[in-house]
Design an enzyme around this catalytic site. Structure first.
Site, PDB file in Angstrom:
ATOM      1  CE  LYS A 223      -1.162   0.372   4.954  1.00  0.00           C
ATOM      2  NZ  LYS A 223      -0.347  -0.562   5.638  1.00  0.00           N
ATOM      3  CG  ASP A 246      -8.159 -11.129  -3.321  1.00  0.00           C
ATOM      4  OD1 ASP A 246      -7.081 -11.424  -2.754  1.00  0.00           O
ATOM      5  OD2 ASP A 246      -8.670 -11.839  -4.198  1.00  0.00           O
ATOM      6  CB  THR A 248      -4.868 -12.765  -4.824  1.00  0.00           C
ATOM      7  OG1 THR A 248      -5.375 -13.012  -3.534  1.00  0.00           O
ATOM      8  CG2 THR A 248      -4.221 -14.007  -5.394  1.00  0.00           C
ATOM      9  CG  ASP A 252       1.046 -12.016 -10.978  1.00  0.00           C
ATOM     10  OD1 ASP A 252       2.298 -11.971 -10.890  1.00  0.00           O
ATOM     11  OD2 ASP A 252       0.380 -13.010 -10.663  1.00  0.00           O
TER      12      ASP A 252
END
Ligand code: ADP
Length: 303
Positions: A223, A246, A248, A252
Site C-alpha cells: 500500500k 484482495d 492476490t 502480477d
C-alpha cells in the site's frame, strides 16, 4: 508501438473452501470448488492485454481439459497463443488451494510449465521496442535464453523474480528492469527487510543487487507504492489510498501494466505511476485474473 511478450507459467487454480482445514490423514466435507485461471505468466499477460498492449504468451500446457479451458480463456482475453505449446509429457500446471478459517494452504504442481525450454523461447519474433517479461515459475535456463534473444533484438527485458529463488549473476546481468517486492528483495540481497519502512534502507539494498549501472530495480511496497532505483536515480511513487479487499495478483497486475506502458513508449516514471494506479484498482476486486483493470479505468484514476 512495441509489444509485450511474456514467457511464463500457466496454471489452473483449483480452490476448495471448507469450514476448517483437515488434519493429516483426515477428510473433511468442503463447501465449494472453484476454478480460476492462474500462474504468474498468464496473470501478467492478462493484465497487459486488458490494458490494450499487443501481448504474446510463451509457455506450455498439457494435453488435457485444463489446458483446453485455459487456452480458451486466454484467447478470449485477446492474447496471442501461437507460442503456447501442448505437451503430452506432462499435465497442465495446477495449484490445489484449500481456503478455510481465513487462511489457505497451496500445493503447486508445475507440470508442463517445468518443461518450458530454450527451444520454446528462441523462436519468438522479438523486435526493438518490445518488452520481454518473465518470472520464476519456468526453468531458469529458458528465461536466460529468452532474455538473451530479447537483448540481441533490442527489446527491454523485465524480470519478476517470484517466487523467490537464488539466481546466477549471469541471469541477473541480462535483466534491464527487475520488479520485486520487499520480501523478494530481502531474500536476494540476504538482508532482513521485514520491519523496514525506511526508504533509505530499501534503496541501499536495491543498490546491493544492481549488477549493471543502467539497470532499474523496482521494489513494490504494497500500500506504500513503489520505489525504483533507475541507474543512480531514485523514483518514489506513493501508494494510492484505497480499500483493499484482495491483494492476490497485485504484483502480477503491476508487472503487466508496467510492461504494457513501457511497450507503448512511456518514460519509466510515467509507467510506474500507471502500474501503481492499475494495481491499486486490482486490490479493490476479488481474484487475480478477473481483477485486472482496463486502460480507461486506470486513466480515470490518474485523472
Ligand atoms: P506482491 O503482490 O508481489 O507482494 P505488493 O504487495 O508490493 O506486491 O503490491 C504490488 C503493487 O500493488 C504495489 O506496488 C501497489 O502499487 C499496489 N498495491 C498493493 N497493495 C495495495 C494497497 N493495499 N493499496 C493500494 N495499492 C496497493
Amino acid at each position: 508501438m512495441g509489444r509485450v511478450f511474456v514467457a511464463g507459467s500457466i496454471n489452473m487454480d483449483v480452490v476448495a473452501t471448507a469450514d476448517r482445514h483437515p488434519r493429516v490423514g483426515e477428510t473433511v466435507a468442503g463447501r465449494q470448488v472453484l476454478y480460476f485461471p492462474g500462474g504468474k505468466g498468464a496473470n501478467q499477460a492478462v493484465a497487459a492485454s486488458r490494458l490494450g498492449a499487443r501481448t504474446t504468451l510463451i509457455g506450455r500446457l498439457g494435453k488435457d481439459s485444463f489446458g483446453a479451458e485455459l487456452r480458451t480463456f486466454l484467447g478470449d482475453q485477446g492474447i496471442d497463443l501461437g507460442y503456447v505449446a501442448e505437451t503430452a509429457e506432462a499435465h497442465t500446471g495446477t495449484a490445489i488451494i484449500t481456503v478455510a478459517e481465513a487462511d489457505n494452504t497451496i500445493v503447486v504442481i508445475p507440470g508442463a510449465n517445468g518443461l518450458v525450454g530454450a527451444d520454446d523461447v528462441e523462436v519468438v519474433p522479438l523486435l526493438a521496442g518490445d518488452v520481454a517479461v518473465s518470472q520464476f515459475e519456468i526453468p531458469l535456463p529458458a528465461i536466460a535464453a529468452f532474455f538473451r534473444r530479447g537483448r540481441a533484438a533490442g527489446a527491454t527485458t523485465l524480470l519478476n523474480p517470484a517466487p523467490a529463488q537464488k539466481m546466477p549473476d549471469e541471469l541477473l546481468a541480462l535483466v534491464d528492469i527487475l520488479v520485486l517486492n520487499e520480501t523478494e528483495l530481502g531474500f536476494l540481497a540476504g538482508v532482513d527487510l521485514s520491519d523496514s519502512d525506511e526508504t533509505a534502507k530499501i534503496v541501499d539494498t536495491a543498490r546491493k543487487i544492481q549488477v549493471r549501472e543502467d539497470q532499474t530495480i523496482c521494489v513494490t511496497l504494497g500500500k506504500r507504492g513503489v520505489l525504483a532505483l533507475a541507474g543512480r536515480e531514485e523514483i518514489l511513487v506513493q501508494g494510492r489510498a484505497v480499500k483493499a479487499v484482495d491483494t492476490t495478483g497485485a504484483g502480477d497486475c503491476f508487472v503487466g501494466a508496467l510492461a504494457a506502458e513501457l511497450a507503448d513508449g512511456a518514460a519509466l516514471r510515467t509507467a510506474l505511476a500507471f502500474a501503481n494506479a492499475a494495481a491499486s484498482i486490482s486490490v479493490q476486486r476479488m481474484g487475480a485474473g478477473p481483477s485486472m483493470p482496463t486502460a480507461a479505468e486506470v486513466k480515470a484514476v490518474l485523472g
